[in-house]
Design an enzyme around this catalytic site. Structure first.
Site, PDB file in Angstrom:
ATOM      1  N   ARG A 105     -12.335  60.134  -6.476  1.00 50.68           N
ATOM      2  CA  ARG A 105     -11.656  60.605  -5.253  1.00 50.68           C
ATOM      3  C   ARG A 105     -11.859  62.113  -5.180  1.00 50.68           C
ATOM      4  O   ARG A 105     -11.477  62.842  -6.106  1.00 50.68           O
ATOM      5  CB  ARG A 105     -10.158  60.290  -5.305  1.00 50.68           C
ATOM      6  N   HIS A 132     -13.094  56.142   3.385  1.00 54.57           N
ATOM      7  CA  HIS A 132     -12.184  55.506   2.423  1.00 54.57           C
ATOM      8  C   HIS A 132     -12.472  54.000   2.443  1.00 54.57           C
ATOM      9  O   HIS A 132     -11.655  53.194   2.877  1.00 54.57           O
ATOM     10  CB  HIS A 132     -10.732  55.806   2.829  1.00 54.57           C
ATOM     11  N   GLN A 135     -10.070  51.230   1.068  1.00 55.80           N
ATOM     12  CA  GLN A 135      -8.909  50.990   1.919  1.00 55.80           C
ATOM     13  C   GLN A 135      -9.211  49.921   2.966  1.00 55.80           C
ATOM     14  O   GLN A 135      -8.403  49.028   3.225  1.00 55.80           O
ATOM     15  CB  GLN A 135      -8.505  52.304   2.620  1.00 55.80           C
ATOM     16  N   ASP A 217      -2.746  56.651  10.768  1.00 55.73           N
ATOM     17  CA  ASP A 217      -2.701  57.389   9.498  1.00 55.73           C
ATOM     18  C   ASP A 217      -2.118  58.769   9.814  1.00 55.73           C
ATOM     19  O   ASP A 217      -1.993  59.152  10.994  1.00 55.73           O
ATOM     20  CB  ASP A 217      -4.127  57.495   8.916  1.00 55.73           C
ATOM     21  N   CYS A 257      -2.346  52.934   5.885  1.00 55.07           N
ATOM     22  CA  CYS A 257      -2.829  52.986   4.500  1.00 55.07           C
ATOM     23  C   CYS A 257      -1.782  53.544   3.550  1.00 55.07           C
ATOM     24  O   CYS A 257      -1.846  53.299   2.352  1.00 55.07           O
ATOM     25  CB  CYS A 257      -4.114  53.797   4.429  1.00 55.07           C
ATOM     26  N   ARG A 285      -5.116  46.302  -2.124  1.00 57.86           N
ATOM     27  CA  ARG A 285      -6.039  47.268  -2.726  1.00 57.86           C
ATOM     28  C   ARG A 285      -6.425  46.793  -4.124  1.00 57.86           C
ATOM     29  O   ARG A 285      -7.583  46.882  -4.535  1.00 57.86           O
ATOM     30  CB  ARG A 285      -5.376  48.665  -2.807  1.00 57.86           C
TER      31      ARG A 285
HETATM   32  N1  NVA Z   1      -6.355  60.266   5.591  1.00 54.62           N
HETATM   33  C1  NVA Z   1      -5.511  60.329   4.412  1.00 54.62           C
HETATM   34  C2  NVA Z   1      -5.573  59.037   3.673  1.00 54.62           C
HETATM   35  C3  NVA Z   1      -4.688  58.974   2.457  1.00 54.62           C
HETATM   36  C4  NVA Z   1      -4.799  57.693   1.730  1.00 54.62           C
HETATM   37  C5  NVA Z   1      -5.962  61.481   3.555  1.00 54.62           C
HETATM   38  O1  NVA Z   1      -7.171  61.646   3.370  1.00 54.62           O
HETATM   39  O2  NVA Z   1      -5.117  62.226   3.077  1.00 54.62           O
HETATM   40  N1   CP Z   2      -3.860  54.511   0.732  1.00 54.13           N
HETATM   41  C1   CP Z   2      -4.174  55.257  -0.348  1.00 54.13           C
HETATM   42  O1   CP Z   2      -5.349  55.462  -0.669  1.00 54.13           O
HETATM   43  O2   CP Z   2      -3.097  55.729  -1.007  1.00 54.13           O
HETATM   44  P1   CP Z   2      -3.102  56.780  -2.198  1.00 54.13           P
HETATM   45  O3   CP Z   2      -3.458  58.117  -1.622  1.00 54.13           O
HETATM   46  O4   CP Z   2      -1.685  56.731  -2.726  1.00 54.13           O
HETATM   47  O5   CP Z   2      -4.094  56.349  -3.221  1.00 54.13           O
END
Ligand code: NVA
Ligand code: CP
Length: 299
Positions: A105, A132, A135, A217, A257, A285
């Site tokens: 990540r 992502h 997800q 989101d 998500c 997930r």
């Molecule tokens: N769009 C959000 C998703 C978190 C799971 C982010 O990137 O922070």
């Molecule tokens: N939805 C998701 O990826 O959550 P986290 O940021 O908690 O991993």
């Protein structure tokens, strides 16, 4: 030598690949054995390299690796030499000598791509600024379980054209379902919309009209915190709420998500409503990622 397969974007996966992963995830969830060993990760180690916070992704990968018989190793990027400037290409080649797969990540998509270029073990994208994909596998499984045909459904997105929205577009391009995004000007998705079944509008009602699944989101993703105030203003009118749901199809399922900012991109009432599938979505997930790990590590 067999070419290492990665999971960096749904754009790299075919419709059949995606449907097969979902089929296997669903079977795993029901406890059904696959064709291979019961513990496909026995004796294998999987690195979890995170550059951003995470609850669901981190824990579901950790638990998933364990449940498949493997050994998860969590690595925060600031704790390894990468943080002190060791090149990605060196890190990738060294970690490939110890690990059997790595879940990353991070910020730029080019980071996971560069890693994969040098890695001899599968690299899994656990979220970048651009995408992502894990997800969306979980989201698709959740909608299938709810009874939707994920190849013919109408799905909608209301809010920021962010990483999650981009992966939704990639999924729609592969599976062919109708997908309409409503994003304010200046916050369009980065993935090109170049097919008939995907559409971008500025009107959340148009997006929601007859949709059987609506997702949203946060308005400011990780790394965009400084833009929060500007984004709050730009996204007024793009909240997912009961009023918008009036225009949707029947049934209509709401996805997020998580983490969510209740009262901003979605109302608390809707998140907690009978339309919401968010807890199954979070659970799934785990199942899709186990199917993915099994697939990537059994080839
Ligand atoms: N769009 C959000 C998703 C978190 C799971 C982010 O990137 O922070
Ligand atoms: N939805 C998701 O990826 O959550 P986290 O940021 O908690 O991993």
């Amino acid at each position: 030598m067999k070419k290492t397969r990665h999971f960096l974007s749904l754009a790299d996966y075919s419709k059949d690949d995606i449907l097969n992963l979902l089929r296997r995830a669903s079977a795993m969830k029901r406890g059904e054995p696959g064709k291979g060993p019961a513990r496909p990760l026995e004796g294998k180690s999987v690195g979890l390299l995170f550059d951003k916070p995470s609850t669901r992704t981190r824990v579901s990968f950790d638990v998933g690796v364990y449940q498949l018989g493997g050994h998860p190793i969590f690595l925060h990027s600031r704790d390894i030499q990468l943080y002190r400037g060791e090149p990605i290409k060196d890190t990738a080649r060294v970690l490939s000598r110890y690990l059997d797969a790595i879940v990353i990540r991070t910020f730029g998509q080019e980071i996971v791509e560069e890693f994969a270029k040098w890695s001899t073990i599968p690299v899994i994208n656990a979220l970048t600024d651009l995408s992502h994909p894990c997800q969306i596998l979980g989201d698709l499984l959740t909608l299938q379980e709810a009874g939707l045909d994920i190849c013919t459904m109408k799905a909608a997105w209301i809010g920021d054209g962010n990483n999650v929205a981009n992966s939704w577009i990639n999924a729609a391009k592969k599976l062919g379902f109708k997908f309409v995004l409503a994003c304010p000007e200046g916050y369009d998705p980065a993935v090109p919309i170049d097919c008939d079944n995907v559409k971008l509008t500025r009107d959340p009602i148009e997006a929601a009209r007859d949709a059987n699944a609506i997702s949203t989101d946060v308005w400011a993703s990780m790394g965009q915190e400084k833009e929060s105030a500007v984004r709050q203003r730009a996204f007024q009118g793009f909240q997912l709420n009961r009023e918008i749901l009036n225009y949707a199809g029947n049934p209509v399922f709401v996805l997020h998500c998580l983490p969510a900012h209740r009262g901003e991109e979605i109302t608390d009432d809707l998140l907690e409503s009978e339309h919401s599938l968010i807890w199954d979505e979070a659970e799934n997930r785990l199942h899709v990622q186990k199917a993915l790990l099994e697939n990537l590590l059994s080839r």
